[in-house]
Scaffold this active site. Structure first.
Site, short mmCIF file in Angstrom:
data_model
loop_
_atom_site.label_atom_id
_atom_site.label_comp_id
_atom_site.label_asym_id
_atom_site.label_seq_id
_atom_site.Cartn_x
_atom_site.Cartn_y
_atom_site.Cartn_z
N GLU A 261 -7.29 -11.31 0.22
CA GLU A 261 -7.87 -9.87 -0.37
C GLU A 261 -6.50 -9.09 -1.05
O GLU A 261 -5.76 -8.81 -0.48
CB GLU A 261 -7.73 -9.03 0.61
N GLU A 396 -1.69 -3.14 -11.61
CA GLU A 396 -1.70 -2.52 -11.06
C GLU A 396 -0.28 -1.58 -10.46
O GLU A 396 0.23 -2.09 -10.41
CB GLU A 396 -2.55 -3.41 -9.78
P1 NAD Z 1 2.93 -7.81 0.04
O1 NAD Z 1 1.69 -9.23 -0.33
O2 NAD Z 1 4.33 -8.18 -0.62
O3 NAD Z 1 2.54 -8.36 1.54
C1 NAD Z 1 1.64 -8.26 2.14
C2 NAD Z 1 2.41 -9.09 3.30
O4 NAD Z 1 2.37 -9.31 3.56
C3 NAD Z 1 3.21 -8.71 4.19
O5 NAD Z 1 3.32 -8.07 5.47
C4 NAD Z 1 4.47 -9.19 3.92
O6 NAD Z 1 5.48 -8.59 4.68
C5 NAD Z 1 3.88 -10.07 3.59
N1 NAD Z 1 4.21 -11.62 3.11
C6 NAD Z 1 5.38 -10.96 1.83
N2 NAD Z 1 5.85 -12.55 1.18
C7 NAD Z 1 5.29 -13.02 2.27
C8 NAD Z 1 5.36 -14.95 2.09
N3 NAD Z 1 5.86 -15.02 1.12
N4 NAD Z 1 5.13 -15.15 3.10
C9 NAD Z 1 4.11 -14.81 4.03
N5 NAD Z 1 3.75 -13.55 4.19
C10 NAD Z 1 4.35 -12.75 3.30
O7 NAD Z 1 1.84 -6.80 -0.86
P2 NAD Z 1 2.34 -5.13 -0.64
O8 NAD Z 1 2.91 -4.61 -1.24
O9 NAD Z 1 2.54 -5.23 1.19
O10 NAD Z 1 0.42 -4.50 -0.61
C11 NAD Z 1 0.13 -3.91 -1.36
C12 NAD Z 1 -0.44 -4.89 -2.41
O11 NAD Z 1 -1.52 -5.21 -1.17
C13 NAD Z 1 -1.42 -4.87 -3.48
O12 NAD Z 1 -1.50 -5.12 -4.74
C14 NAD Z 1 -3.12 -4.16 -3.25
O13 NAD Z 1 -3.80 -4.62 -4.75
C15 NAD Z 1 -3.11 -5.93 -2.27
N6 NAD Z 1 -3.79 -5.06 -1.70
C16 NAD Z 1 -5.49 -5.13 -1.47
C17 NAD Z 1 -6.21 -4.85 -0.32
C18 NAD Z 1 -7.91 -6.14 -0.89
O14 NAD Z 1 -8.62 -4.95 0.07
N7 NAD Z 1 -7.91 -6.20 -1.32
C19 NAD Z 1 -5.95 -3.90 0.24
C20 NAD Z 1 -4.57 -3.52 0.54
C21 NAD Z 1 -3.77 -3.88 0.00
#
Ligand code: NAD
Length: 496
Positions: A261, A396
């Protein structure tokens, strides 16, 4: 709802939860957890590494294969999930206070938009747990052939910081209802409510190993979960950048299943016959709710050229009057951005918008008034005269920044609406129902709202087209993502 300023924060146990026990990380590290409204440290959380993930996955595997969980009926599992839902609901203000202090969202948003809906989602999936159905198949020949629906196994739930409780419940509800066991990796920015939910699971009576929580950085903790050869599925919400790494990790390990997602650049399309009063409110809260840190935020408003000059100034006036400030103050309408990093990203996009020739109609800068100078506050920002190719119309931002664009006719509206790599949500505002339904079929997104925005229900699936992701959260469609299908054949004796 209580006045949050009169409540005392109840921090969680600051240890990892593995096999029903609170435990320190093997390597003993911690990371700081910050209050974005003040920039001050709230506490230090345990920093899990690959060794902790491995312990948690082994615990989840044992619980899945041989623990009491593996012998429970769906209805018994449902009763436990329901207990967890009830406990979360009872403590919604306690959770929301921690969420608000840690994420910067208003206490009101934390209760109504994060914790309470999370409890509702758990309750919804508790009810589905006893009703997972297989089917008898009409095959040719003397066979009795049926499909069994079985849980996929050990699930890694990797969640972001914008709705930490709600999005975790979107994963836990269907995972637990279907009979999977889970290792949760919350965001390093907001690890506290996942630990608190772990404590509630113990209180509810979940068997050890069914729900494990490993806090830590994306790399190494999330990465180790994604690469672990004994994790059957990763359910992820977050950025497209991380999603790509998860796909590589799956390809490089055991081809684990993925639900992704991701982000969005959701358009709200306003036709001249729209109900302006309702549409202005929806466009306003569609971007400034949860300070714009919402995956389906309506970050683009597309207005017909005949309506633009009447509609957009109303939005701008409304934005100038928005009350930004202390997330715990009941009169505050918008709180602080989650982190210094997110603040910098948002301010960077505002600068880019100005450089590329968009016109600032409201905000356009950091909010440094009074106490706000200590935290990560941004003035609600509206850009007019935005062109579809500008970066603020394509990428975004994940903050309180709205891009307003003009269109001439339906074809141009569709081309702009569909003209980004994303496809999470869209809304259409017109009294012409036939036109709305015709356009709804041509919009490339997982959700289309007509004359409304941001409507959610546990019975309705949520997820993206294109680079907004794969798979769905919520509804029976989400449950399917945690089940696999087995065909069982039995030879029948020939009838005399
Ligand atoms: P992110 O991808 O940086 O982090 C999300 C999660 O992934 C965190 O727990 C992080 O620690 C983990 N993560 C980071 N690097 C990783 C790796 N190499 N391997 C495994 N896990 C890892 O995103 P964010 O900055 O926390 O969240 C914002 C983003 O999420 C935005 O782009 C937003 O649009 C998206 N988002 C989407 C939805 C949806 O339902 N579609 C909902 C909320 C947020």
């Amino acid at each position: 709802m209580s006045d949050a300023r009169s409540l005392t924060p109840q921090l969680p146990v600051l240890q990892l939860l593995i096999e029903g026990q609170w435990t320190d990380p093997v390597e003993g590290g911690t990371f700081p957890v910050t209050n974005p409204a003040t920039g001050q440290r709230l506490c230090d959380a345990p920093s899990g590494t690959a060794a902790d993930v491995d312990r948690a996955v082994k615990a989840a595997r044992r619980a899945f294969e041989s623990g009491p969980w593996s012998r429970m009926t769906g209805r018994e599992r449902g009763r436990l999930v329901r207990k967890l839902a009830d406990l979360l609901w009872e403590r919604r203000e306690e959770f929301a206070l921690i969420e608000s202090l840690n994420n910067g969202k208003t206490f009101r948003d934390a209760v109504r938009g994060d914790v309470a809906p999370g409890a509702g989602t758990l309750a919804y999936f508790a009810d589905l747990a006893g009703g997972v159905l297989g089917e008898v198949l009409p095959v040719a020949g003397p066979f009795h052939t049926y499909c069994l629906k079985e849980p996929v196994g050990v699930v890694g739930a990797i969640v972001p910081w914008n709705y930490p409780t709600c999005l975790l419940c979107w994963k836990l509800g269907p995972a637990l209802a279907s009979g999977c066991t889970v290792v949760v990796k919350p965001s390093e920015y907001t690890p506290l409510t996942a630990l608190k939910l772990g404590a509630l699971a113990l209180e509810a009576g979940f068997p050890p190993g069914v729900l494990n929580v490993v806090t830590g950085y994306g790399d190494p903790a999330g990465e180790a979960l994604a690469r672990h050869p004994d994790v059957d599925k990763i359910s992820f919400t977050g950025s497209a950048r991380t999603a790509r790494r998860l796909m590589q990790a799956s390809a490089g390990s055991n081809l684990k299943k993925l639900t992704l997602e991701l982000g969005g650049k959701s358009p709200q399309v306003i036709f001249p016959d729209a109900d302006f009063d309702r549409a202005v409110e929806a466009c306003f809260w569609g971007i400034f709710g949860n300070k714009g840190e919402t995956c389906n935020a309506g970050s683009r408003v597309l207005v017909h050229e005949r309506a633009y000059d009447a509609f957009v100034p109303r939005l701008a006036e409304r934005a100038k009057a928005l009350r930004v400030g202390d997330p715990l103050d009941p009169s505050t309408e918008m709180g602080a951005q989650v982190s210094q990093r997110q603040l910098d990203i948002i301010l960077g996009y505002i600068e880019t918008g100005m450089k590329q020739g968009a016109r600032v109609l409201a905000g356009g800068e950091r909010d440094l008034e009074g106490e706000k100078s200590r935290g990560y506050f941004v003035k609600p920002t509206i850009f007019g005269d935005v062109k579809p190719e500008m970066r603020i119309a394509q990428e975004e931002i994940f903050g309180p920044v709205l891009s307003c664009l003009r269109f001439r006719d339906d074809a141009e509206a569709l081309s702009i609406a569909n003209g980004t790599p994303y496809g999470l949500a869209a809304s259409l505002w017109t009294r012409d129902v036939a036109r709305a339904h015709a356009l709804a079929r041509q919009v490339k997104s997982g959700v289309v709202w007509i004359n409304c925005f941001n409507e959610f229900d546990d019975a309705a699936p949520f997820g993206g087209y294109k680079e907004s992701g794969w798979g769905r959260d919520l509804s029976h469609h989400a449950l399917e993502g945690y089940l696999q299908t087995k065909a069982v054949w039995t030879q029948l004796p020939s009838l005399p």
